[in-house]
Design a protein around this motif. Structure first.
Motif, PDB file in Angstrom:
ATOM      1  N   SER A  49     -13.563   5.203   7.846  1.00 10.05           N
ATOM      2  CA  SER A  49     -13.003   4.654   9.089  1.00 10.05           C
ATOM      3  C   SER A  49     -12.398   3.286   8.841  1.00 10.05           C
ATOM      4  O   SER A  49     -12.454   2.752   7.733  1.00 10.05           O
ATOM      5  N   GLN A  50     -11.836   2.708   9.902  1.00  8.26           N
ATOM      6  CA  GLN A  50     -11.204   1.391   9.826  1.00  8.26           C
ATOM      7  C   GLN A  50     -12.178   0.270  10.210  1.00  8.26           C
ATOM      8  O   GLN A  50     -11.743  -0.822  10.540  1.00  8.26           O
ATOM      9  N   ASN A  51     -13.467   0.516  10.136  1.00 12.22           N
ATOM     10  CA  ASN A  51     -14.441  -0.392  10.730  1.00 12.22           C
ATOM     11  C   ASN A  51     -14.776  -1.636   9.916  1.00 12.22           C
ATOM     12  O   ASN A  51     -15.564  -2.465  10.358  1.00 12.22           O
ATOM     13  N   GLY A  52     -14.237  -1.800   8.714  1.00  9.85           N
ATOM     14  CA  GLY A  52     -14.555  -2.983   7.919  1.00  9.85           C
ATOM     15  C   GLY A  52     -14.005  -4.262   8.542  1.00  9.85           C
ATOM     16  O   GLY A  52     -13.091  -4.232   9.362  1.00  9.85           O
ATOM     17  N   ARG A  53     -14.589  -5.389   8.131  1.00  9.70           N
ATOM     18  CA  ARG A  53     -14.087  -6.688   8.592  1.00  9.70           C
ATOM     19  C   ARG A  53     -12.764  -6.988   7.903  1.00  9.70           C
ATOM     20  O   ARG A  53     -12.626  -6.812   6.692  1.00  9.70           O
ATOM     21  N   GLY A  54     -11.795  -7.471   8.674  1.00  8.10           N
ATOM     22  CA  GLY A  54     -10.473  -7.704   8.127  1.00  8.10           C
ATOM     23  C   GLY A  54     -10.029  -9.155   8.166  1.00  8.10           C
ATOM     24  O   GLY A  54     -10.424  -9.916   9.042  1.00  8.10           O
ATOM     25  N   VAL A  55      -9.218  -9.524   7.186  1.00  6.98           N
ATOM     26  CA  VAL A  55      -8.548 -10.820   7.149  1.00  6.98           C
ATOM     27  C   VAL A  55      -7.064 -10.545   6.939  1.00  6.98           C
ATOM     28  O   VAL A  55      -6.699  -9.767   6.052  1.00  6.98           O
ATOM     29  N   LYS A  56      -6.221 -11.168   7.751  1.00  3.34           N
ATOM     30  CA  LYS A  56      -4.778 -10.972   7.596  1.00  3.34           C
ATOM     31  C   LYS A  56      -4.091 -12.316   7.372  1.00  3.34           C
ATOM     32  O   LYS A  56      -4.282 -13.261   8.130  1.00  3.34           O
ATOM     33  N   PHE A  57      -3.295 -12.387   6.302  1.00  2.84           N
ATOM     34  CA  PHE A  57      -2.463 -13.546   6.002  1.00  2.84           C
ATOM     35  C   PHE A  57      -1.058 -13.352   6.573  1.00  2.84           C
ATOM     36  O   PHE A  57      -0.509 -12.239   6.532  1.00  2.84           O
ATOM     37  N   PHE A  58      -0.482 -14.428   7.048  1.00  3.71           N
ATOM     38  CA  PHE A  58       0.939 -14.477   7.383  1.00  3.71           C
ATOM     39  C   PHE A  58       1.527 -15.672   6.642  1.00  3.71           C
ATOM     40  O   PHE A  58       0.923 -16.751   6.633  1.00  3.71           O
TER      41      PHE A  58
END
Length: 370
Positions: A49-58
């Protein structure tokens, strides 16, 4: 009488054509729904699933090298990374991705930094195919079976791409509604090969997930802080959907400051506009604002840092000062001597970006503890 019969037969011909088209559309919809249901059932069975913790850079070219993001990922999440998150359709020239390598043939790569396009997906990259164009995707570190959602668009309904995974399983990517970005979901092992069946078929990105945390990024060489205004409004809900981001890291400012018309207030407002959009997608995510590396070529860098510090206070965000870090670890001259700065005296080297990425991760972890 002959005219009446001719009109009647013409009507029957039109009716039959419409009926066949409707039946074809029904078959397309049912086949796509059936394939997706099987894929989703398999993913659920395997607890993917997509349930992991995420970090997004811009960010701009400093982020687009991929090295900074990879070093951040390794320091922040260590061994718990199991997904790639949202990945742009392809990488442009001078770019690299921290999780995937791309090989494409016959695709025109459109980039929102320089190319006009009315409906950019998240990150602003579209891969537009010639007939028989191929796109190969290979994971650099991650292994196993993944949930893969492929974003696609074409002017007509029907089969537009074929898809083959590492186990030689073949699938069809089908456009359900004309001229609308759609996701098709699969359970796949990498590497993947996507082959175009239609000239003009488009790829907008991929959601790639398994188990565990992830770091993904939207970055472009030469990007200004306003680049996200070129991405469609729908992208902010559609392409974020399903992922849980705990951090958004914004690393803009170099190109803004090099612009002859740069103003501190304009940069502040541009960044604030991006933050407003991000808050609409993930209300609980923490914001991190990163000052660009302190190249002596960027005369207006103090104005960038001033705007970022003020914005961090106003938005309750974490501010990470890479200038202070460089100065405390040898200064720009020392970094150049140790080959941590590139020859253009503006960007860092691969090793320099690795040091910055690890520093950002450590700084964020320390701030999150407080």
């Amino acid at each position: 009488m002959n005219k009446i019969l001719a009109s009647f037969y013409a009507f029957l011909g039109i009716f039959a054509a419409l009926l066949l088209a409707a039946c074809a559309q029904k078959i397309i919809t049912e086949n796509k729904s059936s394939d997706e249901m099987l894929a989703k059932k398999e993913l659920k069975r395997l607890n993917i699933s997509q349930n992991g913790r995420g970090v997004k850079f811009f960010g701009d070219s400093h982020v687009a090298s991929g090295a900074m993001v990879a070093a951040f990922r390794d320091e922040y999440f260590a061994a718990s990374v199991g997904s790639a998150g949202f990945v742009p359709a392809a990488v442009s020239k001078y770019h690299a991705h921290s999780e995937l390598s791309f090989e494409s043939r016959g695709f025109e790569i459109l980039n929102s930094r320089r190319d006009k396009y009315d409906d950019y997906a998240l990150c602003g990259v579209v891969a537009k195919a010639d007939e028989n164009a191929t796109m190969s995707l290979k994971l650099k570190k991650l292994k196993g079976l993944f949930g893969v959602e492929i974003l696609h668009k074409f002017s007509q309904s029907g089969e537009i791409f074929t898809l083959k995974d590492a186990n030689a399983k073949e699938y069809k990517i089908t456009q359900k509604s004309p001229d609308i970005w759609e996701y098709s979901t699969f359970a796949l092992s990498f590497p993947l090969e996507i082959k175009a069946l239609k000239n003009g078929a488009e790829l907008g990105g991929y959601k790639i997930y398994q188990k565990g945390d992830f770091v993904d990024f939207c970055a472009a060489n030469g990007a200004y802080s306003s680049i996200s205004t070129k991405w469609s409004d729908e992208a902010w809900s559609r392409d974020f959907a399903g992922f849980d981001y705990e951090l958004f890291i914004l690393a803009y400012g170099t190109n803004d400051a090099l612009d002859k018309d740069f103003s501190e207030s304009g940069f502040y407002n541009s960044m604030k506009s991006l933050i407003t959009k991000l808050k609409s997608t993930s209300k609980n995510a923490k914001l991190v604002l990163v000052a660009p590396p302190p190249s002596p070529k960027i005369k207006k860098m103090p104005l960038v840092i001033s705007a970022l510090k003020r914005l961090a206070r106003d938005e309750n965000a974490i501010f990470v000062d890479t200038r202070a870090f460089v100065e405390s670890s040898g200064g720009w001259k020392g970094w150049r001597k140790n080959k941590l700065v590139s020859r253009d005296n503006l960007h860092l080297s691969h090793d320099g970006y690795k040091k910055i990425g690890a520093f950002i991760a450590k700084s964020v972890k320390n701030e999150m503890k407080n």
